[in-house]
Design an enzyme around this catalytic site. Structure first.
Site, PDB file in Angstrom:
ATOM      1  N   TYR A  39     -26.780 -24.572-135.160  1.00 43.16           N
ATOM      2  CA  TYR A  39     -25.560 -23.771-135.074  1.00 43.16           C
ATOM      3  C   TYR A  39     -24.468 -24.438-135.912  1.00 43.16           C
ATOM      4  O   TYR A  39     -24.540 -25.625-136.237  1.00 43.16           O
ATOM      5  CB  TYR A  39     -25.100 -23.642-133.622  1.00 43.16           C
ATOM      6  N   ASP A  66     -35.389 -17.731-128.106  1.00 44.85           N
ATOM      7  CA  ASP A  66     -34.626 -18.749-127.395  1.00 44.85           C
ATOM      8  C   ASP A  66     -33.172 -18.327-127.254  1.00 44.85           C
ATOM      9  O   ASP A  66     -32.707 -17.390-127.902  1.00 44.85           O
ATOM     10  CB  ASP A  66     -34.711 -20.087-128.135  1.00 44.85           C
ATOM     11  N   ASP A  67     -32.463 -19.058-126.409  1.00 46.69           N
ATOM     12  CA  ASP A  67     -31.021 -18.880-126.215  1.00 46.69           C
ATOM     13  C   ASP A  67     -30.666 -17.460-125.794  1.00 46.69           C
ATOM     14  O   ASP A  67     -29.689 -16.874-126.270  1.00 46.69           O
ATOM     15  CB  ASP A  67     -30.259 -19.284-127.487  1.00 46.69           C
ATOM     16  N   VAL A  68     -31.487 -16.892-124.898  1.00 49.25           N
ATOM     17  CA  VAL A  68     -31.193 -15.595-124.276  1.00 49.25           C
ATOM     18  C   VAL A  68     -31.396 -15.763-122.771  1.00 49.25           C
ATOM     19  O   VAL A  68     -32.092 -16.672-122.317  1.00 49.25           O
ATOM     20  CB  VAL A  68     -32.113 -14.478-124.828  1.00 49.25           C
TER      21      VAL A  68
END
Length: 632
Positions: A194, A299-301
């Site tokens: 990120y 990912d990241d949900v």
């Protein structure tokens, strides 16, 4: 496997076996450390001013071009085809009717047959009629390319193509037989961090770096590409396709598998045929650009609910339902796309629960319903795993019920943006390397500085048993630093602590400890102060040293604030030493002047958010201020 034990430094040459002589110590080391090196006779294999180059039919263009460039860099001319020469360079791979294997047989050297993908043999010897042969034979085109990279290192040609321009017959290498191959099938990086993204130039340069360090995997998953995540259903505009095609082509030239990673998890409806169609259409666009490897990161949900309520009636509720729905989608992608496109690599997926080996309903659903041919990516025990053991890798494979590829979140710094993480790759077990389907390291937002750690992880992925983290770091600094290696070493040593290792500023810490021992009367204060001051001087000279090396232009641009802070710490450190020496000498006016100057320098340092020498410089300066104040 034949490699040295108890090596010092980044060199690869083993101690001699009975009756064999070690090649000259000046030989440039090959990196990553080869699996097997034999020195069949003493002395060297000089290259004359002119050689013939024989390549197999359809030889890899990148390997041929690299061999030409390397020979040119050391002043050796390649004669036109058909011209006789007393020294012949052979380059071949597994192509039909390739003559290279016959030359190896004539020299009595076993060929690369049976080696894993990317394996190669590099050998020197004398054949019939006294003709000398330098043979580079890959088990496949990638192996031939890696053999050419090893030749580059043996001849002392740098990553930028610069080498000793020799044309008097003194260029050469040892009489040598290297038999080499990678331990891990997929070795490389995933651009999945990120924050500030890499530029297109960064990505092109990074693919070149991967190729020359014998890494073969790059996962394209940048967060700044909206068509990967937020707008995953939308087609790329035409002006996006040109740069993507350039990346795919650069990857292919470097024998790097370009994996396109599409992340629909935030908005996908798992039961909606139109969403499956959108995903397949996106993959087809990338296939037409030349991509043959695909991933679906999920990912990241949220793990306990669907983006769309329409999925609940079909799949149920809770995290097990999400695992079932994801398995359904991915199985359809494999059936409708991967299985219908000859040459496609196995589909990869990043699970929503991507860390730990602890079982849970979501993982059980993947284990029971996800097609066994799909590779699961895993980050280890935690998002940034301090250790990855063979036992953990085995447990992850059992928990997910699939082949596991390690998504290693080192050296990424998106969670600690004030730091550069320049320490070596460590804490990974050689046994794990033999179990994993691959290792992809997640780099920093700064591409060029990332290469320090990634150079070392390349060494682990290639030859895990022979891997030595400190030797790998030495090799990385020498390779990447060029003429500025000593300056780069100072920056690296003061920017190396991380989740994998707490070691920070080892040289500076020892000097500071010696200084305080001198202050307390245990050792000679004057000598300790001189040694510490000399190191602080080195810190102040780092910006100038790095700026003089042409190969570090991007590094200096991207690491500039950290380089500047290191130099500022060096200046403050010198002031601190002068302050306490004046105190000890009883020169109060001088001590007070230096203390005031140190206060100004510290205020300026506090305004720089970037961090170096963490836990070392600030405590040192704090104690100096305290000691100076107590003497007033």
């Amino acid at each position: 496997m034949s490699h040295s034990s108890g090596r010092s430094g980044p060199g690869w040459l083993p101690p001699p076996r009975a009756g064999l002589a070690v090649a000259p110590a000046a030989v440039t080391p090959v990196w990553p450390t080869p699996q097997s090196v034999v020195l069949p006779r003493p002395g060297g294999f000089p290259l004359p001013a002119r050689v013939a180059l024989v390549t197999g039919r359809g030889a890899d263009r990148a390997a041929v071009g690299l061999v030409h460039a390397v020979l040119r860099a050391v002043g050796v001319e390649v004669l036109p085809e058909g011209r006789h020469a007393d020294t012949v360079v052979h380059l071949g791979d597994d192509a039909p009717q390739d003559p290279t294997g016959r030359v190896l047989a004539e020299l009595g050297v076993r060929g690369p047959e049976g080696l894993p993908a990317g394996g190669y043999v590099l050998a020197t010897g004398t054949g019939g009629g006294g003709v000398r042969h330098l043979v580079l034979h890959g088990v496949d085109p990638a192996g031939a390319f890696y053999a050419a990279q090893s030749l580059r290192q043996l001849l002392g040609v740098g990553p930028d193509g610069r080498g000793p321009a020799v044309s008097d017959g003194t260029a050469g290498l040892p009489w040598i037989e290297i038999r080499d191959w990678p331990d891990v099938a997929l070795r490389g990086t995933i651009e999945g961090f990120y924050g500030a993204p890499w530029s297109h130039r960064d990505r092109l340069d990074h693919l070149d770096f991967l190729g020359r360090t014998k890494q073969n995997a790059y996962v394209y998953s940048p967060k700044d590409d909206p068509y990967l995540r937020e707008r995953w259903r939308d087609r790329y505009p035409e002006d996006w396709l040109g740069p993507l095609r350039a990346l795919v082509e650069r990857a292919r030239a470097n024998h790097v598998e370009f994996t396109y990673a599409l992340s629909p998890g935030l908005t996908v409806c798992y039961s909606l045929p139109a969403d499956l169609r959108a995903l397949l259409d996106k993959f087809q666009v990338m296939w037409d650009l030349g991509v043959r490897s695909f991933a679906v990161p999920l990912d990241d949900v949220p793990i306990d609910r669907f983006p769309h309520e329409e999925d609940a009636p079909r799949f149920g509720a809770g995290e097990a339902a999400l695992g079932l729905a994801q398995s359904h989608l991915l199985n359809e992608v494999k059936r409708a796309f991967i299985d219908t496109h000859p040459g496609a690599h196995p589909l990869q997926m990043v699970p929503t629960a991507y860390a730990s080996v602890r079982d849970r309903p979501y993982k059980q659903a993947l284990r029971e319903h996800l097609d066994p041919g799909i590779v699961v990516e895993w980050t280890g025990e935690g998002v940034v795993a301090p250790l990855v053991s063979a036992e953990q890798a085995r447990a992850a494979m059992a928990t997910y019920g699939h082949q596991v590829l390690l998504w290693d979140n080192y050296p990424t710094n998106d969670y600690v943006t004030s730091r550069l993480l320049l320490g070596p790759y460590t804490g990974r077990d050689a046994g794990a390397a033999r179990l994993l389907a691959g290792i992809t390291a997640n780099p920093m937002n700064q591409e060029a500085p990332s290469r320090i750690a990634l150079f070392t992880s390349a060494g682990f992925g290639w030859n895990a048993d022979a891997y030595d983290a400190e030797a790998a770091l030495d090799a990385a600094v020498a390779d990447l630093g060029g003429s500025a290696a000593s300056a780069l070493r100072v920056l690296v040593d003061n920017s190396r602590s991380c989740e994998l290792s707490p070691t920070e500023s080892p040289a500076l810490t020892a000097l500071v400890d010696a200084f305080w021992a001198g202050w307390d009367g245990a050792v000679d204060l004057g000598a300790a102060a001189r040694d510490l001051d000399l190191y602080f001087q080195r810190m102040t000279r780092v910006p100038h040293g790095l700026a003089r090396e042409p190969g570090l232009v991007a590094f200096v641009e991207q690491a500039g604030p950290w380089i500047g802070k290191l130099a500022a710490y060096g200046r403050a450190g010198r002031t601190a030493v002068r302050t306490l020496l004046a105190v000890r000498a009883g020169d109060r006016p001088h001590a007070e002047r230096e203390a005031r100057a140190l206060g100004r320098q510290r205020r300026a340092l506090d305004a720089i958010v970037q961090q170096v020498a963490v836990g070392v410089m600030d405590p040192f300066l704090d104690r100096v201020a305290k000691e100076a104040a107590s003497a007033r």
